[in-house]
Design an enzyme around this catalytic site. Sequence first.
Site, PDB file in Angstrom:
ATOM      1  CD  GLU A  25      51.647  97.629 -36.811  1.00  0.00           C
ATOM      2  OE1 GLU A  25      51.962  96.725 -37.624  1.00  0.00           O
ATOM      3  OE2 GLU A  25      52.438  98.053 -35.931  1.00  0.00           O
ATOM      4  CG  HIS A  54      52.788  99.591 -39.654  1.00  0.00           C
ATOM      5  ND1 HIS A  54      53.096 100.470 -38.642  1.00  0.00           N
ATOM      6  CD2 HIS A  54      53.708  98.597 -39.550  1.00  0.00           C
ATOM      7  CE1 HIS A  54      54.137 100.038 -37.969  1.00  0.00           C
ATOM      8  NE2 HIS A  54      54.520  98.912 -38.486  1.00  0.00           N
TER       9      HIS A  54
HETATM   10  O1  TA6 Z   1      54.623  96.449 -36.854  1.00  0.00           O
HETATM   11  C1  TA6 Z   1      55.683  96.401 -35.939  1.00  0.00           C
HETATM   12  C2  TA6 Z   1      56.987  96.401 -36.706  1.00  0.00           C
HETATM   13  O2  TA6 Z   1      57.104  95.243 -37.495  1.00  0.00           O
HETATM   14  C3  TA6 Z   1      58.119  96.546 -35.694  1.00  0.00           C
HETATM   15  O3  TA6 Z   1      58.848  95.348 -35.592  1.00  0.00           O
HETATM   16  C4  TA6 Z   1      58.950  97.693 -36.256  1.00  0.00           C
HETATM   17  O4  TA6 Z   1      59.924  97.208 -37.127  1.00  0.00           O
HETATM   18  C5  TA6 Z   1      57.873  98.500 -36.970  1.00  0.00           C
HETATM   19  O5  TA6 Z   1      57.063  97.520 -37.603  1.00  0.00           O
HETATM   20  C6  TA6 Z   1      58.379  99.561 -37.906  1.00  0.00           C
HETATM   21  O6  TA6 Z   1      58.941  98.975 -39.046  1.00  0.00           O
HETATM   22  P1  TA6 Z   1      59.595  99.970 -40.138  1.00  0.00           P
HETATM   23  O7  TA6 Z   1      60.072  99.075 -41.238  1.00  0.00           O
HETATM   24  O8  TA6 Z   1      58.496 100.896 -40.580  1.00  0.00           O
HETATM   25  O9  TA6 Z   1      60.670 100.713 -39.417  1.00  0.00           O
END
Ligand code: TA6
Length: 294
Positions: free
Chosen positions: A270, A166
Amino acid sequence: MLDVSQRHFDIEGSVEVTAGTGGMPSVVLTHPAGARAIITLHGAHVTSWIPSDGEERLFLSRCSRFARGRAIRGGIPVVFPQFGPGALPQHGFARTRKWELLATQRHGNGDAGAVLGLKPSPSTRAMWPHRFRLYLVAVLHERALTLALRVTNTGDTEFEFTAALHTYFAITDIRQAAVLGLQGVTYIDSLRNDVREVETREAIRFEGETDRVYVQAPDRVLLVDEASQRTTTVEKSGMADVVVWNPWEAKAQRMPDFGDDEWQRMVCVETGCMAEPVRIAPGEAWMGRTVLRA
Ligand code: TA6
């Protein structure tokens, strides 16, 4: 605290195990050409990647927590065994566990590598009853960082998972940034009830919150930071999808571990298997690789 046994992984000029941020042991990889990467054992989380040009390429929030059981905000969280919300905590448990440093290496050309591993614990088994081994293999090159995720099924029943790297990239100004290479790709829009549409733009630019899973995306996309005239290439193999995310202002203000203004200086590009789970039978393994190139 730093376990003395960790020090035997040190390799002069290439690898050093340090006490790290917030008392979290970290592996510092260095390259003779001046590149550096830092990986905390907490979550096998890459918190910094500086290629030989000396410019930090990853975003790390000034408000990030560095605490057991909490995710670090920024860098490269390892998402496993669940991407997004669901039966498990959002983005799974791998990013909030303490991983083990298994090996370090100096390659002939000066590249520096580390292998980190995660195995089940009573707390993970309570959430996800499968027997697995998860590995992150990181190699720092002069102008690139290679990350491979490997999942092995060490149990006697098949299981499925979704997984991702991510990656939070640092950019100068989100209004002068673009992601290239996703034109014609079907995306799932997380902000519009997961509607699926085809990306029509050659260059994806940002005017608001963006949260899309690009399904079966090409194995090479570019992130252009126009304000600093920097391009980072994201290459993947064995990973079907790409996610593009920026929280924009309102969501940024709702995130306690994210500065209210920081949405302007980051974007997530990501890589992983997010849209469809990967299934592996007993004894089988899956591997996905991403190479970030400055
Ligand atoms: O990858 C995008 C995502 O799924 C967004 O929807 C947002 O929630 C981000 O990840 C961050 O997630 P987190 O659980 O690290 O706050």
